[in-house]
Design an enzyme around this catalytic site. Sequence first.
Site, PDB file in Angstrom:
ATOM      1  CG  ASP A 153      28.548 -22.748  26.803  1.00 30.73           C
ATOM      2  OD1 ASP A 153      28.305 -23.095  27.967  1.00 30.73           O
ATOM      3  OD2 ASP A 153      28.170 -21.662  26.322  1.00 30.73           O
ATOM      4  NE  ARG A 197      16.675 -21.213  23.027  1.00 34.01           N
ATOM      5  CZ  ARG A 197      17.809 -21.749  22.612  1.00 34.01           C
ATOM      6  NH1 ARG A 197      18.910 -21.029  22.557  1.00 34.01           N
ATOM      7  NH2 ARG A 197      17.857 -23.028  22.272  1.00 34.01           N
ATOM      8  CD  GLN A 228      26.376 -31.520  24.239  1.00 31.73           C
ATOM      9  OE1 GLN A 228      27.030 -32.409  23.730  1.00 31.73           O
ATOM     10  NE2 GLN A 228      26.123 -30.376  23.624  1.00 31.73           N
ATOM     11  CB  THR A 268      16.681 -29.027  32.654  1.00 27.54           C
ATOM     12  OG1 THR A 268      15.581 -29.532  31.905  1.00 27.54           O
ATOM     13  CG2 THR A 268      16.379 -29.125  34.143  1.00 27.54           C
ATOM     14  CG  HIS A 269      14.150 -24.159  30.304  1.00 27.51           C
ATOM     15  ND1 HIS A 269      15.166 -24.325  29.398  1.00 27.51           N
ATOM     16  CD2 HIS A 269      14.322 -22.926  30.841  1.00 27.51           C
ATOM     17  CE1 HIS A 269      15.912 -23.236  29.368  1.00 27.51           C
ATOM     18  NE2 HIS A 269      15.426 -22.372  30.238  1.00 27.51           N
ATOM     19  NE  ARG A 327      25.858 -24.412  32.001  1.00 26.22           N
ATOM     20  CZ  ARG A 327      26.438 -23.526  31.191  1.00 26.22           C
ATOM     21  NH1 ARG A 327      26.488 -23.740  29.891  1.00 26.22           N
ATOM     22  NH2 ARG A 327      26.979 -22.436  31.694  1.00 26.22           N
TER      23      ARG A 327
END
Length: 301
Positions: free
Chosen positions: A126, A282, A155, A218-219, A176
């Site tokens: 990450d 979150r 990112q 992604t959302h 990612r």
Amino acid sequence: MTAPLNRLLVGILPILPKALVRRFAQRYVAGESAARALAVAAKLNDRGFQVTLDILGEHVQTAGGAADVTAAYSHLYGEIAAAGVQANISLKPTHLGLDLGTDVCLANLRLVMEAARQQDNFLCLDMESSAQTDDTIRLYRQLHSSYAKVGLVLQAYLKRSAADLADLMSAALNVRICKGIYREPPEIGLQDRAAVNDNYTALLRQGFEGGASMAIATHDQKLIKAARRLIDELQVPPSRFEFQVLYGVPMSGTLERLLAAGYTVRVYLPFGEDWHDYALRRLKENPAIAGYILKNMLRRS
């Protein structure tokens, strides 16, 4: 509940007893133990989803603490295999001692990587704040040189990411792409949401055209639609990409539609004792969820 009340509820969560906050956290965290996380992962597999497991925590400040995390991740690969779930692992370098030095972190990462190799599984590094970007890329290069099933995260809000992707590009690259959550100054990070989205799509195109395997994390519904258009335009085979989402974040049926279209969807599934701060982040992003959970708690009472 109204939006202002939801935001008020989220604002007071940090001062509430931890036992109460845990009720809100359950939507976003798969429990404190690996056994619980693997049980949730199995249920997600049954619904058609792949999983990446993450032990919550970061910025470990002692060699002993980093060694404990290293052992937990190494053991987790064996637990994944024993449970028969479709899951890999994502981890933060600072959780394995990056703050203590790259040599400490690299030694720990090599142990986790060897555990991944023994199970023929995948390991993703990450990306954290810009202070760790150079070190994380160097660590990735050193690991990937001896084991191909290692990936990393770039990112979209960082201005440097296109250059980093170009420098890393190869058919063996598995990366990612996410927007990024850290606050960076204007000289480092894009400040406008539209600019971040444009850069996200540009990075996807750059990776696809360069032959890399891409995880679309992604959302954002607009970004998901843009990614699908790009996949169709470039005729990218399904083996070279997957969609990734955080556990518990509402998606209004999008995930099921992606599965129905034949795409791989992987759920980022965090667990561990350090659930509190993660869950609060979150909930701040989705205050309506806090109100929804509270209403259900009151209804059951």
